[in-house]
Each structure stands twice: as structure tokens, then as C-alpha cells.
Write a protein that holds these residues in place. Structure first.
Motif, PDB file in Angstrom:
ATOM      1  N   ASP A  82       0.843  -1.186   0.000  1.00  0.00           N
ATOM      2  CA  ASP A  82       0.000   0.000   0.000  1.00  0.00           C
ATOM      3  C   ASP A  82       0.884   1.243   0.000  1.00  0.00           C
ATOM      4  O   ASP A  82       1.788   1.379   0.825  1.00  0.00           O
ATOM      5  N   LEU A  83       0.615   2.167  -0.937  1.00  0.00           N
ATOM      6  CA  LEU A  83       1.448   3.357  -1.047  1.00  0.00           C
ATOM      7  C   LEU A  83       1.365   4.211   0.212  1.00  0.00           C
ATOM      8  O   LEU A  83       2.373   4.808   0.630  1.00  0.00           O
ATOM      9  N   THR A  84       0.192   4.259   0.837  1.00  0.00           N
ATOM     10  CA  THR A  84       0.048   5.053   2.065  1.00  0.00           C
ATOM     11  C   THR A  84       0.914   4.491   3.174  1.00  0.00           C
ATOM     12  O   THR A  84       1.607   5.239   3.892  1.00  0.00           O
ATOM     13  N   ALA A  85       0.916   3.163   3.329  1.00  0.00           N
ATOM     14  CA  ALA A  85       1.763   2.535   4.345  1.00  0.00           C
ATOM     15  C   ALA A  85       3.241   2.742   4.034  1.00  0.00           C
ATOM     16  O   ALA A  85       4.046   3.029   4.926  1.00  0.00           O
ATOM     17  N   MET A  86       3.597   2.598   2.753  1.00  0.00           N
ATOM     18  CA  MET A  86       4.995   2.800   2.370  1.00  0.00           C
ATOM     19  C   MET A  86       5.450   4.226   2.667  1.00  0.00           C
ATOM     20  O   MET A  86       6.539   4.464   3.195  1.00  0.00           O
ATOM     21  N   THR A  87       4.595   5.195   2.335  1.00  0.00           N
ATOM     22  CA  THR A  87       4.919   6.595   2.586  1.00  0.00           C
ATOM     23  C   THR A  87       5.054   6.877   4.075  1.00  0.00           C
ATOM     24  O   THR A  87       5.960   7.599   4.518  1.00  0.00           O
ATOM     25  N   ASN A  88       4.173   6.289   4.846  1.00  0.00           N
ATOM     26  CA  ASN A  88       4.234   6.448   6.302  1.00  0.00           C
ATOM     27  C   ASN A  88       5.558   5.930   6.848  1.00  0.00           C
ATOM     28  O   ASN A  88       6.179   6.550   7.721  1.00  0.00           O
ATOM     29  N   ASN A  89       6.022   4.797   6.315  1.00  0.00           N
ATOM     30  CA  ASN A  89       7.290   4.224   6.765  1.00  0.00           C
ATOM     31  C   ASN A  89       8.482   5.088   6.351  1.00  0.00           C
ATOM     32  O   ASN A  89       9.483   5.154   7.075  1.00  0.00           O
ATOM     33  N   VAL A  90       8.381   5.709   5.190  1.00  0.00           N
ATOM     34  CA  VAL A  90       9.444   6.635   4.773  1.00  0.00           C
ATOM     35  C   VAL A  90       9.544   7.794   5.756  1.00  0.00           C
ATOM     36  O   VAL A  90      10.643   8.173   6.197  1.00  0.00           O
ATOM     37  N   LEU A  91       8.396   8.383   6.125  1.00  0.00           N
ATOM     38  CA  LEU A  91       8.399   9.507   7.060  1.00  0.00           C
ATOM     39  C   LEU A  91       8.910   9.070   8.437  1.00  0.00           C
ATOM     40  O   LEU A  91       9.655   9.803   9.103  1.00  0.00           O
ATOM     41  N   ALA A  92       8.518   7.853   8.876  1.00  0.00           N
ATOM     42  CA  ALA A  92       8.988   7.350  10.169  1.00  0.00           C
ATOM     43  C   ALA A  92      10.492   7.140  10.146  1.00  0.00           C
ATOM     44  O   ALA A  92      11.198   7.469  11.112  1.00  0.00           O
ATOM     45  N   GLU A  93      11.008   6.602   9.049  1.00  0.00           N
ATOM     46  CA  GLU A  93      12.452   6.354   8.939  1.00  0.00           C
ATOM     47  C   GLU A  93      13.226   7.674   8.919  1.00  0.00           C
ATOM     48  O   GLU A  93      14.361   7.745   9.429  1.00  0.00           O
ATOM     49  N   LEU A  94      12.629   8.700   8.387  1.00  0.00           N
ATOM     50  CA  LEU A  94      13.292  10.007   8.356  1.00  0.00           C
ATOM     51  C   LEU A  94      13.151  10.751   9.682  1.00  0.00           C
ATOM     52  O   LEU A  94      13.664  11.866   9.825  1.00  0.00           O
ATOM     53  N   GLY A  95      12.446  10.132  10.647  1.00  0.00           N
ATOM     54  CA  GLY A  95      12.309  10.739  11.970  1.00  0.00           C
ATOM     55  C   GLY A  95      11.253  11.806  12.049  1.00  0.00           C
ATOM     56  O   GLY A  95      11.335  12.705  12.902  1.00  0.00           O
ATOM     57  N   PHE A  96      10.244  11.720  11.201  1.00  0.00           N
ATOM     58  CA  PHE A  96       9.188  12.722  11.207  1.00  0.00           C
ATOM     59  C   PHE A  96       8.366  12.564  12.485  1.00  0.00           C
ATOM     60  O   PHE A  96       7.917  11.478  12.830  1.00  0.00           O
ATOM     61  N   ALA A  97       8.165  13.659  13.196  1.00  0.00           N
ATOM     62  CA  ALA A  97       7.484  13.616  14.489  1.00  0.00           C
ATOM     63  C   ALA A  97       6.057  13.106  14.363  1.00  0.00           C
ATOM     64  O   ALA A  97       5.319  13.501  13.457  1.00  0.00           O
ATOM     65  N   GLY A  98       5.677  12.239  15.278  1.00  0.00           N
ATOM     66  CA  GLY A  98       4.306  11.747  15.339  1.00  0.00           C
ATOM     67  C   GLY A  98       3.975  10.654  14.342  1.00  0.00           C
ATOM     68  O   GLY A  98       2.815  10.270  14.210  1.00  0.00           O
TER      69      GLY A  98
END
Length: 281
Positions: A82-98
């Protein structure tokens, strides 16, 4: 009497001389015909012979080269990530808050494969190593950390996909078999804005006047009339791009796919010139 005999003898000798001489005088060399005619003809014959020999030995003309048809690039491998899940993981890996990582189907498949290989290794005593195939997430994270431009990210992702080293979500495959990194990056920005407390993008106002390939038709039903929207796939379109074009976000790509299942075998199989129904959401 003697004189008469001598005279007759002389005449006989003269006649014999004439007879003997004439055959030699009839040969072509004894004639006094102009020599320049014979020389010219001989020279002409020699020239013709040389010309024919040159033509015979000359290489045959080569046919005009046929313009090479551009090779059709191989279509990228796809996954059900799922692109939404993949994008969420990218933001988490980059340390995006929340933002917290979201398990994906690819993660589950990898974990299952790792367990199977571990059991095989335990039974045979031979270690089996799981192929460390790069993921779209890892490539995008590395490129964003390195500060790569959108164009460079597009090159990196499409080269990896073309070589078969990468599987991508189906909605990102364009009508010409490329990976739509524009949609991928736009979705990352949108989810980052939402995670930071911003609002989701509003659906744009799409009309046939401002959108190439769109048409609207009025369909008469039993009790009322409805407007049916259609869109003709343009070069470089992906199902994700069409979703953004009409709804502002990629998440409605599955609604477009569902409305066109009779034409689309899968979301990555759109073709230029296909006429798609755009559902009302």
C-alpha cells in the motif's frame, strides 16, 4: 623463234607473280584503309570491356537502413504494498514527528521467508541467506537523506525498476511502463502535511476546459439525470496520477480501478487512449 619463246616465258612468269602476290595483298594489314578507324574501334571495345568488368566487380548497393524501432522498456515488477503505508514508513524512517512505522504486506512476506529459510538451515545444516533485494522505501529514504533532486530520484528509482531489482505499488506504473515518482513524492509531501496537522488537499475543480482528455456526458436514468465523467488516458499517466487529478489524493485510485474492471486487468495495465469512467465520490 627463240625470242617468241622468251617472250612467252616472261609473260608466264609475270602471271605467276601476280597470282602468288594477290592472296597476301588481300589480308587486312595490306589494305590502305584509315588506321584511325580501326584504332578508335579497338579502343572503344577495350573501354567497354573494362567498364563491364568494373561494374561486375563493384559491390552491390546496400539497401537503405531501416530505422530501428525504439525498444519497449520492460514493465516494472509490482507488489501489493500500500502506497500510504509505504509513505508512512518513509516519514517514520526520516524521523518525522508523530509518525510510527506501519507493517506492510512486503514486510510480512519477508519475515515468513526468513522463517522458512531458518527452518531449512536447521534441518540441513546449510545456511541459507535471504536475498537482500532493495525496497522502494529504502531507496527513497537514502535519496532524500542525500538531498537528491526529484529528477535524480526519478532516475534512481526507474533504473532500479528497469533492472528488475525493485518492485513498486501497482498504482505507480505509468501507461508507458515507468514508475511515476512524481505521484510518489507528492504523496510523501501530502502525508507529511497531514501528519503535521494540516488538511488534506481539496479535490480540484476538473472540467473539460482545463483537463485534456476529460469529457462529461448527461445520462438519463429512470427518475433523474446524472453527469457521467470520462477520461482518456494520456502519455505518462498512472492510476495514482489520475486519482490526484480528479480527487486531489492518490487514495481513490482503487475506486477508479473498480469502476473500470472490464477494461483494466490490474491497476498497472492502463494504456494510452483508454477511455476510463471516473466515478463520483
Amino acid at each position: 623463234m627463240i625470242r617468241t619463246v622468251l617472250a612467252l616465258f616472261s609473260i608466264a612468269v609475270l602471271i605467276c607473280g601476280v597470282i602468288i602476290y594477290r592472296p597476301f595483298s588481300d589480308t587486312p594489314a595490306a589494305h590502305s584503309a584509315p588506321t584511325d578507324v580501326e584504332v578508335t574501334r579497338a579502343a572503344g571495345q577495350g573501354t567497354d570491356t573494362l567498364a563491364l568488368a568494373a561494374v561486375a566487380s563493384a559491390p552491390a548497393p546496400r539497401p537503405a537502413p531501416v530505422a530501428a524501432q525504439p525498444a519497449t522498456p520492460p514493465r516494472p515488477d509490482t507488489s501489493d504494498t500500500d502506497l500510504t503505508a509505504m509513505t508512512n514508513n518513509v516519514l517514520a524512517e526520516l524521523g518525522f514527528a508523530g509518525v510510527s512505522p506501519t507493517p506492510t504486506a512486503a514486510d510480512a512476506d519477508r519475515a515468513s521467508t526468513a522463517d522458512i529459510l531458518a527452518n531449512i538451515s536447521a534441518a540441513t545444516g546449510q545456511e541459507s541467506v535471504l536475498d537482500d533485494r532493495p525496497t522502494l522505501e529504502s531507496i527513497v529514504v537514502a535519496a532524500l537523506r542525500a538531498g537528491e533532486s526529484d529528477g535524480e530520484i526519478d532516475r534512481i528509482v526507474n533504473e532500479a525498476a528497469a533492472s528488475g531489482d525493485l518492485a513498486v505499488p501497482e498504482l505507480l506504473v505509468t501507461s508507458d511502463g515507468r514508475v511515476d515518482t512524481h505521484v510518489m513524492l507528492a504523496n510523501i509531501v501530502t502525508q507529511a502535511q497531514i501528519a503535521a496537522g494540516g488538511a488534506a488537499p481539496a479535490a480540484p475543480r476538473v472540467t473539460p476546459d482545463n483537463t485534456q482528455g476529460m469529457e462529461v456526458r448527461v445520462v438519463q436514468r429512470a427518475t433523474d439525470e446524472v453527469q457521467a465523467r470520462f477520461y482518456t488516458v494520456q502519455p505518462g499517466d498512472s492510476l495514482g496520477a489520475i486519482s490526484i487529478k480528479f480527487f486531489g489524493v492518490v487514495s481513490y485510485y482503487d475506486a477508479i480501478f473498480d469502476a473500470n474492471r472490464s477494461k483494466l486487468a490490474s491497476p498497472d495495465r492502463i494504456r494510452v487512449g483508454q477511455r476510463l469512467v471516473i466515478p463520483q465520490i
